[in-house]
Write a protein that holds these residues in place. Structure first.
Motif, mmCIF file in Angstrom:
data_model
loop_
_atom_site.group_PDB
_atom_site.id
_atom_site.type_symbol
_atom_site.label_atom_id
_atom_site.label_comp_id
_atom_site.label_asym_id
_atom_site.label_seq_id
_atom_site.Cartn_x
_atom_site.Cartn_y
_atom_site.Cartn_z
ATOM 1 N N HIS A 91 39.740 30.911 40.690
ATOM 2 C CA HIS A 91 40.873 31.746 41.086
ATOM 3 C C HIS A 91 41.399 31.293 42.446
ATOM 4 O O HIS A 91 40.633 31.198 43.410
ATOM 5 N N ASP A 92 42.686 31.041 42.546
ATOM 6 C CA ASP A 92 43.306 30.708 43.828
ATOM 7 C C ASP A 92 43.506 32.011 44.603
ATOM 8 O O ASP A 92 44.465 32.751 44.378
ATOM 9 N N VAL A 93 42.583 32.283 45.496
ATOM 10 C CA VAL A 93 42.592 33.552 46.229
ATOM 11 C C VAL A 93 43.794 33.637 47.155
ATOM 12 O O VAL A 93 44.382 34.706 47.340
ATOM 13 N N THR A 94 44.194 32.512 47.739
ATOM 14 C CA THR A 94 45.248 32.530 48.749
ATOM 15 C C THR A 94 46.619 32.869 48.176
ATOM 16 O O THR A 94 47.471 33.398 48.887
ATOM 17 N N SER A 95 46.852 32.577 46.909
ATOM 18 C CA SER A 95 48.159 32.864 46.322
ATOM 19 C C SER A 95 48.146 34.081 45.399
ATOM 20 O O SER A 95 49.170 34.436 44.822
ATOM 21 N N ALA A 96 47.000 34.726 45.273
ATOM 22 C CA ALA A 96 46.865 35.851 44.347
ATOM 23 C C ALA A 96 47.632 37.076 44.827
ATOM 24 O O ALA A 96 47.693 37.365 46.020
ATOM 25 N N GLY A 97 48.207 37.802 43.880
ATOM 26 C CA GLY A 97 48.847 39.071 44.193
ATOM 27 C C GLY A 97 47.812 40.167 44.365
ATOM 28 O O GLY A 97 46.624 39.979 44.108
ATOM 29 N N GLU A 98 48.267 41.345 44.779
ATOM 30 C CA GLU A 98 47.327 42.432 45.076
ATOM 31 C C GLU A 98 46.553 42.866 43.842
ATOM 32 O O GLU A 98 45.353 43.167 43.925
ATOM 33 N N ALA A 99 47.189 42.901 42.680
ATOM 34 C CA ALA A 99 46.487 43.311 41.457
ATOM 35 C C ALA A 99 45.383 42.316 41.113
ATOM 36 O O ALA A 99 44.275 42.705 40.733
ATOM 37 N N GLU A 100 45.681 41.023 41.255
ATOM 38 C CA GLU A 100 44.669 40.008 40.966
ATOM 39 C C GLU A 100 43.540 40.052 41.981
ATOM 40 O O GLU A 100 42.367 39.889 41.634
ATOM 41 N N LEU A 101 43.877 40.287 43.247
ATOM 42 C CA LEU A 101 42.837 40.393 44.277
ATOM 43 C C LEU A 101 41.929 41.589 44.005
ATOM 44 O O LEU A 101 40.714 41.520 44.222
ATOM 45 N N LEU A 102 42.503 42.685 43.527
ATOM 46 C CA LEU A 102 41.702 43.861 43.194
ATOM 47 C C LEU A 102 40.715 43.530 42.078
ATOM 48 O O LEU A 102 39.532 43.885 42.157
ATOM 49 N N ARG A 103 41.195 42.830 41.052
ATOM 50 C CA ARG A 103 40.298 42.428 39.964
ATOM 51 C C ARG A 103 39.215 41.478 40.474
ATOM 52 O O ARG A 103 38.061 41.565 40.056
ATOM 53 N N LEU A 104 39.576 40.590 41.391
ATOM 54 C CA LEU A 104 38.619 39.646 41.963
ATOM 55 C C LEU A 104 37.511 40.389 42.696
ATOM 56 O O LEU A 104 36.318 40.096 42.514
ATOM 57 N N ARG A 105 37.909 41.362 43.517
ATOM 58 C CA ARG A 105 36.926 42.093 44.324
ATOM 59 C C ARG A 105 36.075 43.026 43.478
ATOM 60 O O ARG A 105 34.961 43.371 43.862
ATOM 61 N N ARG A 106 36.586 43.441 42.331
ATOM 62 C CA ARG A 106 35.814 44.344 41.471
ATOM 63 C C ARG A 106 34.883 43.611 40.523
ATOM 64 O O ARG A 106 33.909 44.195 40.047
ATOM 65 N N GLY A 107 35.176 42.347 40.235
ATOM 66 C CA GLY A 107 34.373 41.666 39.231
ATOM 67 C C GLY A 107 33.787 40.336 39.635
ATOM 68 O O GLY A 107 32.629 40.055 39.356
ATOM 69 N N THR A 108 34.565 39.507 40.333
ATOM 70 C CA THR A 108 34.133 38.144 40.639
ATOM 71 C C THR A 108 33.320 38.067 41.921
ATOM 72 O O THR A 108 32.432 37.232 42.054
ATOM 73 N N VAL A 109 33.628 38.940 42.874
ATOM 74 C CA VAL A 109 32.986 38.919 44.185
ATOM 75 C C VAL A 109 32.310 40.252 44.462
ATOM 76 O O VAL A 109 32.901 41.317 44.235
ATOM 77 N N GLY A 110 31.069 40.207 44.939
ATOM 78 C CA GLY A 110 30.367 41.409 45.382
ATOM 79 C C GLY A 110 30.182 41.352 46.894
ATOM 80 O O GLY A 110 30.000 40.273 47.459
ATOM 81 N N PHE A 111 30.249 42.510 47.557
ATOM 82 C CA PHE A 111 30.183 42.561 49.014
ATOM 83 C C PHE A 111 28.996 43.394 49.494
ATOM 84 O O PHE A 111 28.712 44.463 48.945
#
Length: 246
Positions: A91-111
């Motif tokens: 996933h290109d994080v730098t060009s992602a929109g807010e909806a895609e970033l939300l999906r990224l933070r909920r599924g692809t990345v854990g904090f």
């Protein structure tokens, strides 16, 4: 995209995103971030590039103000670089929109954060289950996964306890379990031992290393504690926002 997808990606890439090399989960290319302008500008991160691979625990080391948190926030999609590119699990994080970033933070990345970030009125099990509720995981599956995760971090007997009934180390273990709930490709931990004594802090780092290696995940862990560096597979050293080693 699953961890297997990352491993199996070949040359060519999709949609302008460079194709991941075998096992590559994180690619940071020429990333910079500046806060403020003119004489008061703070160059938090300066032209940093690195990769991280599946099953690898990478420590990001540097003094306070070196740029560790800013770098991790950009990798996790919590902040955007001024220049450069961040790719996580394809996933290109730098060009992602807010909806895609939300999906990224909920599924692809854990904090995992220094301050634990647990909800005080929820039990340990309920805290771990929050990401699963957001992902609309069915109740039976959710309860089973929560139980497995709390056993994994050594808290199977503390499911019903609330944060104030747990020690600092136990609270951080709950936070680790919560970060693992949606089986992320990447785990980002920002000073996860900063509020813990040295012995408890080492046990948390031991836990992170064991989970990363057992589950084939990738972890980026920011720390300035030299005693914990030897637990990492690789160390990136930041100084005044620049990558000077790693």
């Amino acid at each position: 995209m699953s961890r297997r997808d990352v491993v199996m990606t070949g040359a060519g890439g999709v949609g302008g995103v460079p194709a991941a090399q075998p096992g590559e989960v994180v690619r940071v290319s020429g990333v910079s971030r500046t806060f403020g302008r003119g004489e008061r500008a703070v160059h938090a991160v300066r032209d940093v590039s690195f990769t991280a691979h599946q099953g690898e625990l990478v420590a990001v080391r540097g003094r306070s103000g070196a740029g560790k948190t800013t770098l991790l926030n950009m990798v996790g999609g919590l902040d955007r670089p001024d220049t450069g590119q961040v790719v996580v699990a394809g996933h290109d994080v730098t060009s992602a929109g807010e909806a895609e970033l939300l999906r990224l933070r909920r599924g692809t990345v854990g904090f995992v954060f220094q301050t634990f970030g647990l909800v005080p009125i929820l039990s340990a099990a309920e805290n771990v289950g929050v990401p699963l509720r957001l992902a609309q995981v069915p109740a039976a599956e959710r309860e089973e996964r929560v139980a497995v995760l709390l056993e994994l971090v050594g808290l199977g007997g503390h499911m019903a306890q609330r944060p104030y009934e747990l020690s600092g180390g136990q609270q951080q273990r709950v936070a680790v379990a919560r970060a693992l709930a949606n089986e992320p490709d990447l785990l980002i931990a920002d000073e996860p031992t900063g509020q813990l004594d040295s012995e408890t802090g080492r046990s948390i780092m031991d836990l992170l290393r064991a989970v990363v290696h057992a589950r084939g995940m990738t972890a980026l862990v920011a720390t300035h504690d030299p005693a914990l560096i030897d637990l990492a597979d690789r160390v990136l050293v930041l100084r005044d926002g620049r990558l000077v080693e790693g």
